[in-house]
Design an enzyme around this catalytic site. Structure first.
Site, short mmCIF file in Angstrom:
data_model
loop_
_atom_site.label_atom_id
_atom_site.label_comp_id
_atom_site.label_asym_id
_atom_site.label_seq_id
_atom_site.Cartn_x
_atom_site.Cartn_y
_atom_site.Cartn_z
N LYS A 12 0.84 -1.20 0.00
CA LYS A 12 0.00 0.00 0.00
C LYS A 12 0.88 1.26 0.00
CE LYS A 12 -3.77 -2.47 2.30
NZ LYS A 12 -4.70 -2.52 3.45
N TYR A 52 -12.03 -2.93 -3.71
CA TYR A 52 -12.62 -3.05 -2.37
C TYR A 52 -14.15 -3.02 -2.42
CZ TYR A 52 -8.15 -2.64 0.16
OH TYR A 52 -6.90 -2.88 0.69
N ASN A 115 -1.92 -0.17 7.31
CA ASN A 115 -1.35 -1.51 7.56
C ASN A 115 -0.50 -2.06 6.41
OD1 ASN A 115 -3.43 -2.14 5.87
ND2 ASN A 115 -4.49 -3.51 7.27
N HIS A 118 -1.63 -5.62 1.36
CA HIS A 118 -2.88 -6.35 1.11
C HIS A 118 -2.54 -7.74 0.60
CE1 HIS A 118 -6.58 -7.65 -0.84
NE2 HIS A 118 -5.83 -7.93 -1.89
N GLU A 129 -8.62 -10.55 -8.44
CA GLU A 129 -7.75 -9.40 -8.22
C GLU A 129 -6.60 -9.37 -9.24
OE1 GLU A 129 -6.75 -9.77 -4.05
OE2 GLU A 129 -8.79 -9.27 -3.43
P1 RTP Z 1 -6.72 -6.16 2.93
O1 RTP Z 1 -7.96 -6.48 2.11
O2 RTP Z 1 -6.22 -4.77 2.74
O3 RTP Z 1 -5.67 -7.22 2.77
O4 RTP Z 1 -7.13 -6.22 4.46
P2 RTP Z 1 -7.94 -7.31 5.25
O5 RTP Z 1 -8.50 -8.36 4.34
O6 RTP Z 1 -7.04 -7.76 6.34
O7 RTP Z 1 -9.10 -6.45 5.86
P3 RTP Z 1 -10.48 -5.94 5.24
O8 RTP Z 1 -11.53 -6.14 6.27
O9 RTP Z 1 -10.71 -6.50 3.87
O10 RTP Z 1 -10.23 -4.39 5.13
C1 RTP Z 1 -9.50 -3.84 4.07
C2 RTP Z 1 -8.64 -2.72 4.55
O11 RTP Z 1 -9.48 -1.64 5.01
C3 RTP Z 1 -8.85 -0.96 6.07
N1 RTP Z 1 -9.71 -1.02 7.25
N2 RTP Z 1 -9.90 -0.01 8.04
N3 RTP Z 1 -10.73 1.66 10.14
C4 RTP Z 1 -11.19 0.43 10.10
O12 RTP Z 1 -11.95 -0.03 10.92
C5 RTP Z 1 -10.73 -0.41 9.00
N4 RTP Z 1 -11.07 -1.67 8.81
C6 RTP Z 1 -10.42 -2.06 7.70
C7 RTP Z 1 -7.52 -1.68 6.33
O13 RTP Z 1 -6.50 -1.00 5.59
C8 RTP Z 1 -7.76 -3.05 5.76
O14 RTP Z 1 -6.57 -3.69 5.42
#
Ligand code: RTP
Length: 151
Positions: A12, A52, A115, A118, A129
């Site tokens: 990212k 997303y 974070n 991804h 993707e």
């Molecule tokens: P990613 O898709 O980025 O690999 O992350 P992930 O599966 O671990 O988590 P996901 O629930 O899909 O969320 C995607 C990205 O959104 C941001 N996020 N912010 N502020 C918040 O509560 C929140 N929750 C998620 C994070 O950058 C997360 O990686």
């Protein structure tokens, strides 16, 4: 057993700006995965909304899109045994504070909203993707398992 499973891993904008590209690539190489596609891209908000799409409607969605569009990202496809699940384990949990030490997020960042990386969460989503980020396709690197040390 499939050694050809592919996953989409993206560094990212904060990971790029913090110069963590080499370290993240090194971890995947050292674990034994093969890099089969790599590019730096400045994604549009429209493109990121497709990536997303599942999160549309979440309160953090607008901030997430803005963050992801704030600078270049590194787009990668990694191939190897159990690449999707192992890739996610290597990244750590979504919230870096809960990520184990030794994971990428556990070692290099602190906040969910910053974070640094991804990783695809299923084989099906990985293939979606890869198509989204590499619309012209990915090289079928069948020689990846062959030795390159000697001619
Ligand atoms: P990613 O898709 O980025 O690999 O992350 P992930 O599966 O671990 O988590 P996901 O629930 O899909 O969320 C995607 C990205 O959104 C941001 N996020 N912010 N502020 C918040 O509560 C929140 N929750 C998620 C994070 O950058 C997360 O990686």
């Amino acid at each position: 057993m499939s050694t050809t499973e592919r996953t989409y891993i993206m560094i990212k904008p904060d990971g790029v700006q913090r110069n963590l590209v080499g370290k993240i690539i090194q971890r995947f190489e050292e674990r034994g995965f093969k890099l089969v596609a790599l590019k730096l891209a400045q994604a549009s908000e429209e493109h990121l909304e497709k990536h997303y799409a599942d999160l549309k409607g979440k309160s953090f969605f607008p901030g997430l899109i803005k963050y992801m569009a704030s600078g270049p990202v590194v787009c990668m496809v990694w191939s190897g045994l159990d690449a999707v699940k192992t890739g996610r384990a290597m990244l750590g949990t979504t919230n870096p504070l809960q990520s184990a030490a030794g994971s990428i997020r556990g070692d290099f960042c602190l906040q969910t909203g910053r974070n640094i990386c991804h990783g695809s969460d299923s084989v099906e989503n990985a293939e979606k993707e890869i198509k989204l980020w590499f619309p012209d396709g990915v090289v079928q690197w069948t020689s990846a398992l062959e030795g390159w040390t000697y001619e």
